[in-house]
Design an enzyme around this catalytic site. Sequence first.
Site, mmCIF file in Angstrom:
data_model
loop_
_atom_site.group_PDB
_atom_site.id
_atom_site.type_symbol
_atom_site.label_atom_id
_atom_site.label_comp_id
_atom_site.label_asym_id
_atom_site.label_seq_id
_atom_site.Cartn_x
_atom_site.Cartn_y
_atom_site.Cartn_z
ATOM 1 N N ASP A 73 1.023 -0.960 0.462
ATOM 2 C CA ASP A 73 0.134 -0.081 0.315
ATOM 3 C C ASP A 73 0.530 1.075 0.216
ATOM 4 O OD1 ASP A 73 0.877 -0.021 2.585
ATOM 5 O OD2 ASP A 73 -1.084 -0.018 3.315
ATOM 6 N N ASP A 112 -1.134 -5.672 0.436
ATOM 7 C CA ASP A 112 -0.969 -5.682 1.329
ATOM 8 C C ASP A 112 -2.716 -5.440 1.366
ATOM 9 O OD1 ASP A 112 0.884 -4.908 2.588
ATOM 10 O OD2 ASP A 112 1.234 -3.096 1.895
ATOM 11 N N LYS A 140 -1.017 -9.488 3.321
ATOM 12 C CA LYS A 140 -0.100 -8.616 4.834
ATOM 13 C C LYS A 140 -0.784 -8.438 4.772
ATOM 14 C CE LYS A 140 3.310 -6.171 3.270
ATOM 15 N NZ LYS A 140 3.569 -5.071 4.337
ATOM 16 N N GLU A 142 -1.556 -5.331 7.984
ATOM 17 C CA GLU A 142 -0.033 -4.739 9.350
ATOM 18 C C GLU A 142 -0.293 -5.032 10.994
ATOM 19 O OE1 GLU A 142 0.803 -0.090 8.703
ATOM 20 O OE2 GLU A 142 1.360 -0.818 6.959
ATOM 21 N N GLU A 209 9.515 -3.988 9.792
ATOM 22 C CA GLU A 209 9.865 -2.983 9.297
ATOM 23 C C GLU A 209 10.879 -1.470 10.847
ATOM 24 O OE1 GLU A 209 7.322 -1.374 7.018
ATOM 25 O OE2 GLU A 209 8.473 0.977 6.991
HETATM 26 O O1 KIV Z 1 3.374 -1.231 1.570
HETATM 27 C C1 KIV Z 1 4.790 -1.109 1.267
HETATM 28 O O2 KIV Z 1 5.325 -1.319 0.408
HETATM 29 C C2 KIV Z 1 5.549 -2.418 2.602
HETATM 30 C C3 KIV Z 1 6.787 -2.508 2.872
HETATM 31 C C4 KIV Z 1 7.870 -1.330 2.863
HETATM 32 C C5 KIV Z 1 6.932 -4.150 3.256
HETATM 33 O O3 KIV Z 1 4.864 -2.757 3.296
#
Ligand code: KIV
Length: 283
Positions: A73, A112, A140, A142, A209
């Site tokens: 994202d 994401d 994924k 968070e 991160e």
């Molecule tokens: O959104 C993204 O690109 C990410 C990476 C930086 C891990 O979550």
Amino acid sequence: MYDCRLRFGVQQAPALSATACVLKLAADLPADPMKDFREMKQRGEKITALTAYDYPTARLLDESGIDIILVGDSLGMVVLGCRDTTGVTLEEMLHHTRAVARGVKQALLVADLPIHTYDTPKQAVESARKFVDVGAQAVKLEGGVSHVAQIQAITKAGVPFMAHIGMLPQSVREEGGYRIKGRTQSEAEALLADARAVEKAGAFSVVLEIVVADIARQITRAIGIPTIGIGSGKHCDGQILVTHDLIGLFPWFTPKFVSPEARVADEIRRAARAFIEQTRAGG
Ligand code: KIV
């Protein structure tokens, strides 16, 4: 190891017998994208991951042999011109994931879940399935201990899951900036608890991160799933970067921990200026 539902869409899977599924997969796939990342960790083989948001970039990265392509994202910042990731919508992410999926043959395609698309376990599963339907093979989100219920629901639904702990960009406004994590004893302990919780909940890997390098090393040793670091030092089991940072395509801001390998923005400017000059000169 490979879950048919991911390639064909969760709704379609029951229609295929196990044998038909295996045969179709063998015919369609030149390589197994869902490599055993745990085994790579055990062998000490570093895992490589980069972001992509469009077809040509995805195809170029895939052809280069990258292990994982993430439709991050970070799209919000490096493609859509937003201040941070908090305005990215589900529709935007699905649109870009669809394009990326067309360019990926061998890498694992992870997408994401954008902010507020996984506020409850039920919503998390619904969102995850939408990504699978447009070609993602894993998702994924968070959060660690705070999101165990969502992670369990996603993995129970058969969708491979990559966790993301440490600095959480979707929380940047509450946090007041992008701060390194793991500086204090309590932050380090919380990170370790997050890592253990996401592993137990079924994640196949975890992004760390901007975590203090020594804490990232401790987490990497403490869990069985691979850690994929971004700005978290060299001891993680793998590394991920935003491709625009790596190739110098977003020259207005480069994170401190990135050393760009190319200067694509300069090349675009040079080509555009050459075209402008030639056209104005009448050529
Ligand atoms: O959104 C993204 O690109 C990410 C990476 C930086 C891990 O979550």
